[in-house]
Design an enzyme around this catalytic site. Structure first.
Site, short mmCIF file in Angstrom:
data_model
loop_
_atom_site.label_atom_id
_atom_site.label_comp_id
_atom_site.label_asym_id
_atom_site.label_seq_id
_atom_site.Cartn_x
_atom_site.Cartn_y
_atom_site.Cartn_z
N GLY A 50 11.18 -19.24 140.13
CA GLY A 50 11.58 -20.09 141.26
C GLY A 50 11.10 -21.51 140.94
N ALA A 51 11.99 -22.48 141.09
CA ALA A 51 11.69 -23.84 140.61
C ALA A 51 10.39 -24.43 141.18
CB ALA A 51 12.89 -24.74 140.89
N ARG A 86 10.37 -23.32 130.54
CA ARG A 86 11.73 -23.15 131.06
C ARG A 86 12.34 -24.54 131.22
NH1 ARG A 86 12.77 -18.97 135.72
NH2 ARG A 86 14.75 -18.82 134.62
N GLN A 188 17.05 -10.82 141.07
CA GLN A 188 16.10 -11.46 142.01
C GLN A 188 16.50 -11.20 143.46
OE1 GLN A 188 17.36 -12.86 139.27
NE2 GLN A 188 16.00 -14.37 138.37
N ASP A 229 17.68 -25.59 141.13
CA ASP A 229 16.66 -25.81 140.10
C ASP A 229 16.63 -27.26 139.63
OD1 ASP A 229 16.97 -22.79 140.04
OD2 ASP A 229 15.24 -23.18 138.73
N ASN A 239 21.76 -24.00 139.66
CA ASN A 239 21.04 -22.93 140.35
C ASN A 239 21.37 -21.62 139.63
OD1 ASN A 239 19.28 -22.04 142.51
ND2 ASN A 239 21.06 -21.06 143.41
N LYS A 240 20.78 -20.55 140.05
CA LYS A 240 20.94 -19.25 139.40
C LYS A 240 22.40 -18.95 139.10
CE LYS A 240 18.45 -17.05 138.23
NZ LYS A 240 18.06 -17.16 136.80
O1 MRU Z 1 15.43 -17.75 137.15
P1 MRU Z 1 14.77 -17.92 138.49
O2 MRU Z 1 14.53 -16.65 139.20
O3 MRU Z 1 13.54 -18.77 138.39
O4 MRU Z 1 15.83 -18.75 139.33
C1 MRU Z 1 15.51 -19.15 140.63
C2 MRU Z 1 16.62 -19.84 141.33
O5 MRU Z 1 17.68 -20.02 140.79
C3 MRU Z 1 16.33 -20.40 142.69
O6 MRU Z 1 17.50 -20.43 143.46
C4 MRU Z 1 15.78 -21.82 142.55
O7 MRU Z 1 14.67 -21.85 141.71
C5 MRU Z 1 15.46 -22.46 143.84
S1 MRU Z 1 14.31 -21.51 144.76
C6 MRU Z 1 13.26 -22.26 145.62
#
Ligand code: MRU
Length: 339
Positions: A50-51, A86, A188, A229, A239-240
């Site tokens: 999570g960012a 990352r 997730q 992100d 984003n994801k």
């Molecule tokens: O790969 P991840 O699980 O770190 O990806 C997370 C996301 O894509 C979230 O939507 C993003 O970090 C924002 S959450 C506060």
């Protein structure tokens, strides 16, 4: 460093602990991160993710390192290592930059470095509250909302971004119901968002990612909230993986689609989505799954794969940006993030 506590990151007596998110929802294993090297691997393996959360995790690890090894060159080398864990989440870079800037300004006073890392933790809690208050007002009574990935207390040290908005609306007695995308490849949504919603008592239905379009076509989704992100200056955002398809479907079906993010996710130096670096991950994540439920490989052992962790959604598909300062349109972002 003082003691700090959140859903999946804590400091106790100067030791840093991370809840291993790869083992959720069936096991709650806290692991200690003793060095920036360990933290970098924990972030790469998505044990913490999570960012906003990876930004906070990295700077706490860096500050604890600086307390033991107060040498600027060594601290900067560990900062670079953490930064490279990352590439897409700009919160990681922003948090590290802030701590290094304090180091440079204070002749590497480790008390000041620690204070800044603690501030970043506490600030994230406040930012989440602000976004939740602003975003929850968009939700009308008895709506069905949909969300992707995990953006709650497991992605921040506060109540979350998109999921924070949703939980606030629930707290405000809006009588909502949540559709949760499972979020392949690392699940997730299916593992983490469901776990959070269960513990909050919020009614939800888990769906496979490819069911969201069908639900929209039959009018079952009133509103969509996702995190980010990295938001580029023009409003395009990463984003994801899967967020882009959701946004396209939402536009086609006229479902309002909101991005929820704090100022720490904004990259004013990135003009548009084409410039956002996208992390590519290991083939095995697509060939099968592994976690607290075991390990399965369903494809031929060496199947060719494509595995970008994120996609970019153009600003034209976004109905509004729920930020800690208010609700904005893409054209207003640079001004909103000015200070
Ligand atoms: O790969 P991840 O699980 O770190 O990806 C997370 C996301 O894509 C979230 O939507 C993003 O970090 C924002 S959450 C506060």
């Amino acid at each position: 460093m003082k003691d700090l506590e959140s859903m999946s990151l804590k400091v106790e007596n100067g030791k840093l602990f991370v809840l291993d998110q790869q083992m959720l929802p069936h096991q709650e294993d806290w692991i200690e991160s003793k060095t920036p090297e360990e933290m970098s691997k924990i972030i790469l393996d998505l044990k913490t993710r999570g960012a906003p959360l990876i930004g906070v995790s990295a700077v706490l690890s860096l500050a604890l390192y600086a307390e033991k090894e107060p040498h600027p060159e060594k601290i900067m080398a560990k900062a670079e290592l953490l930064r490279s864990s990352r590439p897409t989440a700009v919160n990681l870079m922003n948090a590290i930059d802030r701590v290094l800037e304090v180091g440079q300004k204070t002749q590497w006073d480790t008390l000041e470095i620690t204070k800044e890392a603690e501030n970043i933790f506490e600030e994230d809690v406040e930012l989440c509250e602000k976004m939740a208050t602003i975003g929850s007002q968009l939700i009308k009574p008895n709506e069905n909302v949909l969300t992707h990935c995990n953006t709650g207390g497991l992605a921040t040290v506060g109540r979350g971004t998109a999921l924070g908005v949703i939980s606030k609306a629930y707290e405000n007695q809006k009588g909502i119901h949540v559709y949760v995308d499972e979020t392949r490849p690392l699940l997730q949504g299916g593992r983490l968002t469901t776990w959070e919603l269960e513990s909050l008592g919020i009614p939800y239905t888990l769906i496979c990612d490819n069911m969201a379009g069908q639900l929209m076509s039959v009018g079952k989704i009133d509103r969509i909230f996702v995190g980010a992100d990295r938001i580029a200056a023009n409003g395009d955002f990463a984003n994801k993986i899967g967020t882009y398809s959701l946004a396209v479907n939402a536009k086609f079906h006229k479902v309002p689609f909101y991005v929820v993010a704090p100022f720490t996710t904004f990259d004013k130096n990135c003009p548009n989505g084409k410039e956002i670096p996208i992390e590519q991950r290991e083939p095995d994540e697509v060939r099968g799954v592994k976690g607290s439920f075991g390990k399965v490989v369903w494809s031929p052992k060496n199947a060719e794969t494509y595995n970008p962790a994120f996609d970019v959604t153009p600003e034209s598909l976004v109905s509004g940006y729920v930020l800690d300062k208010g609700l904005f349109k893409a054209s207003e972002l640079s001004k909103a993030f000015e200070n």
